[in-house]
Motif scaffolding. Structure first.
Motif, PDB file in Angstrom:
ATOM      1  N   ASN A 104     -68.589  91.424  66.046  1.00 54.03           N
ATOM      2  CA  ASN A 104     -67.976  91.080  67.330  1.00 54.03           C
ATOM      3  C   ASN A 104     -67.641  89.588  67.396  1.00 54.03           C
ATOM      4  OD1 ASN A 104     -66.869  91.726  69.801  1.00 54.03           O
ATOM      5  ND2 ASN A 104     -68.797  91.554  70.914  1.00 54.03           N
ATOM      6  N   ALA A 105     -67.104  89.058  66.292  1.00 59.65           N
ATOM      7  CA  ALA A 105     -66.723  87.647  66.253  1.00 59.65           C
ATOM      8  C   ALA A 105     -65.666  87.379  67.310  1.00 59.65           C
ATOM      9  CB  ALA A 105     -66.202  87.271  64.877  1.00 59.65           C
ATOM     10  N   ASN A 106     -65.838  86.264  67.999  1.00 60.00           N
ATOM     11  CA  ASN A 106     -64.836  85.868  68.985  1.00 60.00           C
ATOM     12  C   ASN A 106     -64.013  84.676  68.498  1.00 60.00           C
ATOM     13  OD1 ASN A 106     -66.933  84.028  69.308  1.00 60.00           O
ATOM     14  ND2 ASN A 106     -67.383  84.622  71.415  1.00 60.00           N
ATOM     15  N   GLU A 133     -66.804  97.727  66.937  1.00 60.49           N
ATOM     16  CA  GLU A 133     -67.172  99.144  66.877  1.00 60.49           C
ATOM     17  C   GLU A 133     -68.370  99.483  67.751  1.00 60.49           C
ATOM     18  OE1 GLU A 133     -67.797 100.134  62.762  1.00 60.49           O
ATOM     19  OE2 GLU A 133     -65.662 100.054  62.301  1.00 60.49           O
ATOM     20  N   GLY A 134     -69.179  98.511  68.127  1.00 58.14           N
ATOM     21  CA  GLY A 134     -70.362  98.787  68.934  1.00 58.14           C
ATOM     22  C   GLY A 134     -71.387  99.582  68.149  1.00 58.14           C
ATOM     23  N   GLY A 135     -72.061 100.512  68.813  1.00 61.29           N
ATOM     24  CA  GLY A 135     -73.060 101.341  68.142  1.00 61.29           C
ATOM     25  C   GLY A 135     -74.153 100.513  67.501  1.00 61.29           C
ATOM     26  N   ARG A 136     -74.507 100.852  66.258  1.00 58.74           N
ATOM     27  CA  ARG A 136     -75.590 100.146  65.569  1.00 58.74           C
ATOM     28  C   ARG A 136     -75.292  98.664  65.415  1.00 58.74           C
ATOM     29  NH1 ARG A 136     -72.517 102.275  61.370  1.00 58.74           N
ATOM     30  NH2 ARG A 136     -72.287 100.936  59.533  1.00 58.74           N
ATOM     31  N   HIS A 137     -73.998  98.314  65.431  1.00 59.82           N
ATOM     32  CA  HIS A 137     -73.617  96.905  65.288  1.00 59.82           C
ATOM     33  C   HIS A 137     -73.952  96.110  66.547  1.00 59.82           C
ATOM     34  CE1 HIS A 137     -71.718  98.146  61.627  1.00 59.82           C
ATOM     35  NE2 HIS A 137     -70.953  99.006  62.287  1.00 59.82           N
ATOM     36  N   GLU A 142     -76.684  91.626  69.320  1.00 59.81           N
ATOM     37  CA  GLU A 142     -77.679  91.198  70.308  1.00 59.81           C
ATOM     38  C   GLU A 142     -78.774  90.370  69.642  1.00 59.81           C
ATOM     39  OE1 GLU A 142     -79.026  94.805  72.190  1.00 59.81           O
ATOM     40  OE2 GLU A 142     -77.057  95.171  73.096  1.00 59.81           O
ATOM     41  N   MET A 143     -79.159  90.745  68.453  1.00 56.81           N
ATOM     42  CA  MET A 143     -80.161  89.972  67.705  1.00 56.81           C
ATOM     43  C   MET A 143     -79.636  88.572  67.372  1.00 56.81           C
ATOM     44  SD  MET A 143     -81.598  92.989  65.212  1.00 56.81           S
ATOM     45  CE  MET A 143     -82.831  92.001  64.376  1.00 56.81           C
TER      46      MET A 143
END
Length: 149
Positions: A104-106, A133-137, A142-143
């Motif tokens: 999720n690079a901005n 893609e969300g999900g496990r990513h 968040e980490m």
């Protein structure tokens, strides 16, 4: 990507020409482009340009950003010091797509002395066309974000 399609670009003196080419290309794709970079070839300091673009993204004034310097490394390091920024340096289209889809690079960083114009355009298109893609990513992002706390 996002509905508003706002992007900020910046660079140091080593990447003025490539940054301007990318800005024209991105604008032609329908993006609202803010260019914060220098226009004269006098030596300038990449940290201030990386920070300026990153603060623009972090404040929500742009959805994403692209920064450039000779290698892309230094300006990327500066951008990543701004809270909320996830910037990756890419020299290939696959990596540019993956930093969006998985991290999720901005922001994207490119080395103007590393890649030519044609490849830079491919890298930018891959980055802008990709979506998280969300999900496990999402857990992993968040980490990463938690490291700023």
């Amino acid at each position: 990507m996002t509905a508003s399609k706002r992007i900020v670009l910046s660079s140091d003196h080593a990447a003025i020409a490539l940054r301007q080419t990318l800005a024209e290309h991105i604008a032609a794709k329908g993006w609202e482009v803010t260019d914060l970079g220098p226009t004269s070839p006098e030596s300038t300091h990449y940290p201030k340009h990386g920070e300026a673009a990153a603060r623009h993204v972090a404040a929500g004034d742009s959805d994403v950003g692209i920064v450039l310097c000779g290698t892309g490394q230094g300006i990327m390091m500066a951008a990543n010091k701004v809270k909320g920024i996830r910037c990756g340096v890419c020299a290939d289209a696959f990596s540019a797509r993956m930093i969006r889809e998985h991290n999720n690079a901005n922001m994207l960083s490119i080395g103007a002395r590393v890649v030519g114009e044609g490849l830079a355009l491919e890298i930018v298109d891959a980055f802008l066309d990709a979506e998280f893609e969300g999900g496990r990513h999402a857990t992993r992002v968040e980490m990463i974000d938690a490291l700023e706390a």
